[in-house]
Design a protein around this motif. Structure first.
Motif, PDB file in Angstrom:
ATOM      1  N   LEU A 116       0.843  -1.195   0.000  1.00  0.00           N
ATOM      2  CA  LEU A 116       0.000   0.000   0.000  1.00  0.00           C
ATOM      3  C   LEU A 116       0.878   1.246   0.000  1.00  0.00           C
ATOM      4  O   LEU A 116       1.945   1.223   0.604  1.00  0.00           O
ATOM      5  CB  LEU A 116      -0.906   0.006   1.238  1.00  0.00           C
ATOM      6  N   PRO A 117       0.449   2.328  -0.614  1.00  0.00           N
ATOM      7  CA  PRO A 117      -0.760   2.423  -1.424  1.00  0.00           C
ATOM      8  C   PRO A 117      -0.538   1.806  -2.804  1.00  0.00           C
ATOM      9  O   PRO A 117       0.594   1.756  -3.291  1.00  0.00           O
ATOM     10  CB  PRO A 117      -0.983   3.934  -1.536  1.00  0.00           C
ATOM     11  N   ILE A 118      -1.622   1.361  -3.410  1.00  0.00           N
ATOM     12  CA  ILE A 118      -1.539   0.741  -4.732  1.00  0.00           C
ATOM     13  C   ILE A 118      -1.516   1.860  -5.761  1.00  0.00           C
ATOM     14  O   ILE A 118      -2.542   2.288  -6.266  1.00  0.00           O
ATOM     15  CB  ILE A 118      -2.723  -0.219  -4.933  1.00  0.00           C
ATOM     16  N   THR A 119      -0.317   2.362  -6.007  1.00  0.00           N
ATOM     17  CA  THR A 119      -0.157   3.513  -6.894  1.00  0.00           C
ATOM     18  C   THR A 119      -0.090   3.060  -8.343  1.00  0.00           C
ATOM     19  O   THR A 119       0.219   1.898  -8.627  1.00  0.00           O
ATOM     20  CB  THR A 119       1.148   4.257  -6.572  1.00  0.00           C
ATOM     21  N   PRO A 120      -0.332   3.973  -9.270  1.00  0.00           N
ATOM     22  CA  PRO A 120      -0.178   3.638 -10.693  1.00  0.00           C
ATOM     23  C   PRO A 120       1.209   3.060 -10.978  1.00  0.00           C
ATOM     24  O   PRO A 120       1.349   2.108 -11.744  1.00  0.00           O
ATOM     25  CB  PRO A 120      -0.365   4.994 -11.391  1.00  0.00           C
ATOM     26  N   GLU A 121       2.208   3.639 -10.339  1.00  0.00           N
ATOM     27  CA  GLU A 121       3.579   3.177 -10.558  1.00  0.00           C
ATOM     28  C   GLU A 121       3.732   1.707 -10.168  1.00  0.00           C
ATOM     29  O   GLU A 121       4.352   0.911 -10.862  1.00  0.00           O
ATOM     30  CB  GLU A 121       4.521   4.062  -9.743  1.00  0.00           C
ATOM     31  N   ARG A 122       3.148   1.342  -9.034  1.00  0.00           N
ATOM     32  CA  ARG A 122       3.248  -0.047  -8.573  1.00  0.00           C
ATOM     33  C   ARG A 122       2.429  -0.980  -9.470  1.00  0.00           C
ATOM     34  O   ARG A 122       2.810  -2.127  -9.693  1.00  0.00           O
ATOM     35  CB  ARG A 122       2.771  -0.155  -7.122  1.00  0.00           C
ATOM     36  N   ILE A 123       1.305  -0.487  -9.939  1.00  0.00           N
ATOM     37  CA  ILE A 123       0.485  -1.312 -10.831  1.00  0.00           C
ATOM     38  C   ILE A 123       1.259  -1.593 -12.125  1.00  0.00           C
ATOM     39  O   ILE A 123       1.338  -2.741 -12.585  1.00  0.00           O
ATOM     40  CB  ILE A 123      -0.862  -0.617 -11.128  1.00  0.00           C
ATOM     41  N   LEU A 124       1.843  -0.572 -12.703  1.00  0.00           N
ATOM     42  CA  LEU A 124       2.614  -0.773 -13.939  1.00  0.00           C
ATOM     43  C   LEU A 124       3.787  -1.711 -13.693  1.00  0.00           C
ATOM     44  O   LEU A 124       4.077  -2.586 -14.511  1.00  0.00           O
ATOM     45  CB  LEU A 124       3.121   0.573 -14.481  1.00  0.00           C
ATOM     46  N   ALA A 125       4.449  -1.531 -12.554  1.00  0.00           N
ATOM     47  CA  ALA A 125       5.606  -2.390 -12.248  1.00  0.00           C
ATOM     48  C   ALA A 125       5.168  -3.850 -12.127  1.00  0.00           C
ATOM     49  O   ALA A 125       5.843  -4.755 -12.631  1.00  0.00           O
ATOM     50  CB  ALA A 125       6.278  -1.915 -10.965  1.00  0.00           C
ATOM     51  N   ALA A 126       4.031  -4.072 -11.474  1.00  0.00           N
ATOM     52  CA  ALA A 126       3.551  -5.449 -11.308  1.00  0.00           C
ATOM     53  C   ALA A 126       3.178  -6.057 -12.657  1.00  0.00           C
ATOM     54  O   ALA A 126       3.426  -7.238 -12.909  1.00  0.00           O
ATOM     55  CB  ALA A 126       2.354  -5.464 -10.359  1.00  0.00           C
ATOM     56  N   MET A 127       2.606  -5.257 -13.522  1.00  0.00           N
ATOM     57  CA  MET A 127       2.234  -5.780 -14.839  1.00  0.00           C
ATOM     58  C   MET A 127       3.483  -6.108 -15.653  1.00  0.00           C
ATOM     59  O   MET A 127       3.527  -7.104 -16.358  1.00  0.00           O
ATOM     60  CB  MET A 127       1.341  -4.774 -15.582  1.00  0.00           C
ATOM     61  N   ARG A 128       4.490  -5.260 -15.516  1.00  0.00           N
ATOM     62  CA  ARG A 128       5.747  -5.512 -16.228  1.00  0.00           C
ATOM     63  C   ARG A 128       6.383  -6.808 -15.726  1.00  0.00           C
ATOM     64  O   ARG A 128       6.840  -7.639 -16.490  1.00  0.00           O
ATOM     65  CB  ARG A 128       6.694  -4.346 -16.003  1.00  0.00           C
ATOM     66  N   GLN A 129       6.371  -6.952 -14.413  1.00  0.00           N
ATOM     67  CA  GLN A 129       6.941  -8.138 -13.769  1.00  0.00           C
ATOM     68  C   GLN A 129       6.290  -9.410 -14.315  1.00  0.00           C
ATOM     69  O   GLN A 129       6.960 -10.394 -14.592  1.00  0.00           O
ATOM     70  CB  GLN A 129       6.671  -8.027 -12.258  1.00  0.00           C
ATOM     71  N   LYS A 130       4.980  -9.338 -14.477  1.00  0.00           N
ATOM     72  CA  LYS A 130       4.238 -10.516 -14.917  1.00  0.00           C
ATOM     73  C   LYS A 130       4.595 -10.885 -16.353  1.00  0.00           C
ATOM     74  O   LYS A 130       4.688 -12.053 -16.712  1.00  0.00           O
ATOM     75  CB  LYS A 130       2.739 -10.251 -14.804  1.00  0.00           C
TER      76      LYS A 130
END
Lengths: 946, 293
Positions: free
Chosen positions: A930-944
């Motif tokens: 937390l917080p679930i920021t746009p930056e973290r969302i993009l990073a998680a998608m990249r990771q996947k």
């Protein structure tokens, strides 16, 4: 330099002299006494100081009074004409547009300007117009509804946004939603918050904070500050009592001002009293402090490391509290599991950010009584702590709680303002007012602990939970504050929602050189609840079980003793699950939405009041410094009420110390008192602001007021009625046992046509017996909780339950989350005031969603806060707020007054998990920090993708 | 949290203002809307001995237009600009930025001149103004000069404005047929939120539909608003389609020189610039096509 101008305010001309650099805000408040214009941030970020300049809303904190000649200035005080509310004011009063009221002046003025320019705005235009007015209480839902109404839009059916079970005619006023008792004062600017009060002879105080995160004070030279014209007193650590204070009695570790050591940036070093706040501020800057800087630690893992700097000698390895709980046998539970999954989650350091900053005014009466006006949730604990630090009897301390502009846990402890104002007032012989700036609010801290969580969950083939193992490190900051309780709560509430047969919790609260963390809405639980909900959903998906279904299978049942010995009474958790699933068409949506669209579920609940008071034993006398041994019962009543009936019988005055902080407790207590008395609430006047005229009440924390205060006022009401019965029987010529009371009549139960006016009976009583007074008190049931260390935390007479479904759209390229819709169903027992309940839910949804995706206190590598303002610490605006549907399930809690339980904190708990799941559902990736920021969302998608 | 002791000077003419500034600089600031300056002074981020109030200089007011273009007086507020009929009709891309600037209350106070002269890297007006080829009018006791806005900024809060100069107006030329512009910004919150990144695009389309000129301006990702030359070079002659806009986005990200701060990391800003550039170009292209159809 002083200038003189003639200003036109609310159509009246004022010729006034003021400082050249004075803002319009300070002029209105301090020189014209127009305190309806509020100071929330002083930097143009919150909109609480909105005034109209030639009918355009502007921030009075960024306008210089010198430039205002010839402009038409309208403040909130200028809207009502001859006492008649303007249509906008009326709409806010009637549509749940007001809670704490601190944003209300600005909201109403901005709305007024909007509707003059655009009488029929669209929702989008309303939201744009109000996007510079922050609100922390209402979730903007009631505000939007108010503006729509003011614009004359056809009344929408409440059923579009709310679902409230019907009570038939079981009650008269309980279960209905009369207007808040404080709404008119708040919408007209008449409500007096602490900073709005000026006692004759008031002077102003400020505190100097440490610029470094950790150090020894080598020398303090206050001579230049003392020499500044207008300075009346300067105090340092040498001038304050050698007495530690705090919240948790076993861990008092703060001095009023640092004696020799500072432990975070902002730690209090000295305090000044001067003729005005600006002079006090300038004097603080003239105090010279020489520090020997010590190495500092800023995260719990560095703090635990071998050789790390120690903050306090008494907390070895910086461990403030270590909790080790094991119920059942988790390893065996995991052995029995079909699927075991382990995940790490990290929470965020967020702040309550009530719009009204903390404020105190202290004065000493001639007889040595300390009178302290303070913006607090807990007048009694402040009184108790003042008695402790000043070594005075409680009886010599009078706490006044003026209107409070929101708390959320941020005003649940004695502040340095309370203590310094009292000491400075004693020294100068004058009333001393002290108000935190927004930056000081952040620096003083007491926000939510950031928790580092390592969770392991085991379930069988059907998704039934077999075992849960958790390890949590709480980043505590420099002092204990509420932290011991926080750490216990983080573990104790997890087994209340689902059946968990084997449970282990290892918790560590670790000291770091940052502002102390404290209690915030949902105290300790929201982050572990978020993590648990995420993990449960991950495993449901893995097993191919619908996430709603896996919750149904594990859901708590009524009348259950949990694995950690908490006593669950009423529980309609499953009904809330069924309702949200049905209302959102969950089955048609889950797993069938296009990429970028998501739906998620989260659940949670909370205590309806802590089972035990914060300190043990009896209400303490000043000489009784020792700690009484723990007994598994409440020694003294937690809530107390007195009802006094006017001599003519037409009014009941309810005296209670329960703290109205914006949540609406004055209104629901009035309703419950009226219900018990058998008269309409319009005949009941509540006085809850003064410890001199009311009994002890532990305050507005742990969601306790409705249940505990409610019992006290209902009993006080019944006490009055019992005293009236013989008189009624005499007038009705029947036996007392045959008399009933309702709707301001006392009547023969079997023949309601034989009745006598309520007030007539009350008059008869007074004539013969003197004052008609009833009293009532409430103690939680004896024996709550188990027999292990820490078993008291989490105990409560009753527990709430709720489920929330969140629907989102995620911009898959930027990671930006749009909250589309929230659907929440709660089991709060009987809703005493449904509008108030829905208002709490709406506010909790926005606050919870805001902390899930937006909020985080950021520090630099010296321990300085990078975003100590509303410009960079962003809380949601009305344009970020989703549509909210709030529903209640039919439920009755036998241990609650009229069947009621809590709503204020329980409504926060489902939100974080629901948002996180919806985002995961939209993006295909989980963000576990937390917080679930746009930056973290993009990073998680990249990771996947990798 | 109070203004420190400062000496106020009220200027009623441009000449008076520049004279005062010449006398007190660098220990002086022009005070107009005050929405940046008063915050900086209250928080101690800026310290200054003299404030020259220019709010009563009528020559700095007003939005005016003729066939050649638009003149925005330095004292025009964001709200006034957003409400101006001529802006809505002929310079609508400015609305993309001015409507999203801070909050409504601030827009009623903050001036366009201030949004430029503060030279804050995240300011919303400079990128779109530069994309639309705006220039800034600077007046000194000795005369007036006009500078293309992209040349005005030297660094965060630093510009080429000389000590005895004042910004009197922003001048935006009338966009020719086949020109379209747009501004796309990203912020964490939907209102009252500083841009994490903002990208303005100005596109001139040739009669054959290819790109004749492209001005892509990046905000909040460099010490000053950045007119991306590599993007222009790449786009000229290409077709205004997703593929070329996508590549333009990658080039823009490469050109950006962002920092990490409370609003986001440098890497995230680059990533966002890629997307915003593509979106701003697509919107600009759409508008350019509308002017020719």
């Amino acid at each position: 330099m002083s200038v003189t101008r003639t200003l036109t305010v609310n159509g009246r001309k004022y010729t006034v002299a003021f400082d050249d650099g004075e803002t319009l805000l300070d002029l209105l408040r301090n020189r014209l006494g127009l305190t309806g214009t509020k100071k929330g941030c002083n930097l143009g970020d919150c909109g609480a100081c909105t005034v109209l300049i030639d009918n355009k809303p502007m921030n009075a904190c960024l306008l210089l009074a010198r430039d205002m000649e010839g402009r038409a200035i309208t403040t909130i005080e200028g809207l009502a004409v001859d006492g008649a509310l303007s249509p906008v004011q009326k709409a806010f009063v009637e549509n749940g547009g007001i809670q704490c009221g601190f944003c209300t002046s600005g909201m109403v003025l901005t709305t007024t300007a909007l509707l003059r320019e655009n009488p029929s705005p669209t929702d989008d235009e309303i939201k744009t117009a109000l996007s510079g007015n922050l609100c922390r209480c209402t979730g903007y839902t009631g505000i939007l509804r108010s503006v729509r109404q003011a614009a004359g839009m056809t009344k929408e059916s409440d059923a579009a946004h709310e679902d409230t079970p019907s009570f038939g005619d079981r009650f008269s006023t309980v279960g209905s939603s009369p207007t808040r008792v404080d709404a008119v004062d708040k919408v007209t600017g008449r409500a007096q918050y602490t900073a709005d009060i000026t006692l004759p002879g008031t002077i102003h105080g400020k505190i100097l904070g440490s610029p470094i995160a950790h150090g020894i004070i080598k020398r303090i030279d206050t001579s230049k500050a003392r020499a500044l014209e207008g300075v009346l007193a300067v105090i340092t650590g040498a001038d304050v009592p050698d007495i530690l204070y705090g919240v948790s009695p076993a861990r008092y570790d703060e001095y009023v001002l640092a004696k020799d050591r500072v432990r975070y940036v902002g730690d209090q070093v000295a305090a000044v009293a001067a003729i005005d706040e600006r002079t006090a501020e300038m004097a603080c800057a003239l105090i010279e402090v020489e520090y020997e800087e010590l190495p500092a630690v800023f995260d719990p893992f560095s703090a635990l490391a071998e050789g790390a700097p120690q903050l306090h000698d008494r907390y070895e390895r910086n461990i403030n509290t270590h909790i080790s709980h094991h119920f059942g046998d988790v390893e065996r539970g995991f052995g029995d599991s079909f699927l075991v999954r382990e995940e790490k989650f990290t929470g965020n350091h967020v702040h309550q950010a009530p719009l009204e900053p903390c404020a105190s005014i202290a004065k000493w009466d001639a007889d040595g009584t300390l009178v302290l006006y303070t913006s607090t949730q807990v007048p009694h604990y402040v009184q108790y702590m003042m008695a402790h630090v000043l070594e005075m009897p409680l009886g010599k301390i009078r706490i006044m709680r003026p209107t409070v502009g929101g708390g959320f846990g941020g005003k649940a402890e004695t502040t340095p303002l309370d203590l310094c104002a009292s000491l400075l007032s004693r020294k100068t012989g004058r009333p001393v007012k002290m108000v935190f700036s927004r930056e000081e609010m952040f620096r003083h801290g007491r926000g939510r602990h950031k928790q580092h969580m390592n969770f392991r969950l085991g379930v069988d083939r059907d998704g039934k939970i077999r075992a849960f193992d958790s390890e949590i490190y709480l980043d505590g900051g420099a002092y204990t504050s509420f932290g011991v309780a926080t750490a216990y709560y983080a573990g104790s509430m997890i087994p209340t929602l689902y059946h968990i047969p084997n449970y282990r919790y290892e918790g560590y609260r670790v000291m770091t050189n940052k502002p102390a963390c404290g209690a915030m809405r949902g105290h300790g639980v929201p982050q572990p609840r978020f993590a648990f909900e995420c993990l449960l959903t991950m495993m449901a998906d893995e097993l191919g079980i619908d996430p709603v279904e896996i919750r149904r299978r594990n859901a708590m049942d009524p009348n259950t003793i949990t694995v950690n010995d908490l006593d669950i009474g009423s529980c309609e958790f499953r009904a809330t699950l069924d309702k949200v699933a049905e209302k959102t068409n969950w089955n048609e949506k889950y797993g069938r939405l296009p990429r970028g669209k998501g739906i998620g579920i989260g659940c949670g609940g909370f205590v309806s009041g802590a089972g035990y008071s914060i300190y043990r034993g009896q209400v303490q006398l000043s000489h009784e410094k020792g700690r009484a041994p723990f007994e598994k019962r409440s020694i003294f009543p937690h809530a107390n009420a007195i009802v006094h009936i006017s001599e003519d019988g037409t009014a009941a005055v309810l005296l209670i110390g329960a703290a109205e902080i914006g949540q609406g407790s004055d209104t629901v207590l009035t309703q419950m008192c009226a219900e018990a008395l058998g008269i309409p609430p319009s005949r009941v006047r509540i006085r809850s602001e003064d410890s001199d005229i009311s009994g002890l009440d532990l305050g507005a924390y742990s969601s306790r007021v409705t249940l505990m205060g409610g019992h006290a006022v209902a009993r006080a009401g019944r006490d009055v009625v019992a005293k009236m019965m013989p008189y009624a029987a005499k007038l009705l010529e029947c036996e007392a046992s045959e008399v009933s009371v309702r709707d301001a009549k006392m009547y023969v139960t079997s023949d309601p046509s034989r009745s006598v006016p309520w007030e007539e009976v009350a008059r008869q009583y007074f004539n013969d017996t003197g004052p008609l007074v009833g009293t009532g008190w409430y103690k939680p049931p004896d024996g709550l909780g188990g027999d292990y260390k820490g078993a008291t935390v989490g105990t409560s007479p009753a527990f709430s339950f709720g489920s929330a479904v969140c629907e989102v759209t995620v911009d898959m390229e930027t990671g930006q989350v749009t909250l589309d819709r929230f659907t929440d169903y709660h089991d709060c027992g009987t809703p005493i005031n449904p509008r108030g309940v829905h208002g709490q839910v709406e506010g909790a949804v926005i606050m919870g969603a805001s902390e899930t995706i937006l909020e985080e206190t950021q520090f630099d590598n010296k321990g300085r806060i990078l975003n100590p303002d509303f410009h960079s610490y962003q809380i949601m605006t009305i344009r970020d707020a989703p549509e909210i549907f709030s529903g209640l399930v039919d439920s009755y809690e036998p241990r609650g007054p009229f069947g009621a339980k809590e709503i204020g904190e329980g409504s926060t708990l489902p939100v974080l998990g629901a948002v996180a799941h919806a985002i995961a559902n939209a993006t295909g990736v989980w963000v576990t920090d937390l917080p679930i920021t746009p930056e973290r969302i993009l990073a998680a998608m990249r990771q996947k993708k990798r | 949290m109070y203004l420190p002791d400062v000496e106020f000077h009220d200027a009623t003419t441009v000449a008076e203002a520049t004279e005062l500034m010449a006398r007190f600089a660098p220990d002086a600031r022009y005070l107009a809307g005050g929405t940046d300056l008063l915050v900086d002074l209250k928080t101690g981020r800026d310290k200054v001995g003299h404030l020259i109030a220019i709010g009563r200089i009528d020559a700095l007011r007003g939005v005016a237009a003729d066939a050649s273009g638009l003149r925005i007086g330095a004292l025009v507020t964001a709200a006034e600009l957003a409400a101006s009929p001529v802006v809505r009709e002929r310079f609508a891309p400015l609305l993309d930025a001015v409507r999203e600037l801070a909050a409504p209350q601030i827009r009623n106070m903050a001036t366009i001149g201030g949004n430029i002269t503060s030279a804050v890297p995240s300011a919303d007006m400079p990128p779109i103004l530069i994309a639309m080829r705006a220039s800034v009018a600077l007046q000194s006791p000795t005369g007036e000069r006009f500078i293309p806005l992209e040349s005005y900024f030297l660094g965060p809060r630093v510009s080429i404005r000389a000590a005895d100069e004042i910004v009197t107006a922003l001048l935006v030329p009338q966009p020719p047929s086949g020109f379209g512009a747009a501004y796309a910004r990203f912020a964490h919150r939907r209102a009252n939120s500083c841009a994490v990144a903002g990208v303005a695009a100005g596109l001139q389309l040739n009669a054959d539909g290819t790109i004749g000129d492209a001005r892509v301006v990046l905000g909040a990702v460099a010490p000053t608003p950045l007119l991306a030359a590599t993007v222009r070079a790449y786009l000229i002659g290409r077709s205004p389609d997703n593929e070329s806009f996508g590549e333009a986005g990658r080039l823009a990200a490469a050109a950006a020189a962002p920092i990490t701060d409370v609003r986001g990391t440098a890497d995230f800003r680059r990533e966002i610039v890629t997307v915003l550039t593509r979106r701003a170009l697509a919107a600009a292209s759409q508008r350019a096509k509308e002017t020719t159809s």
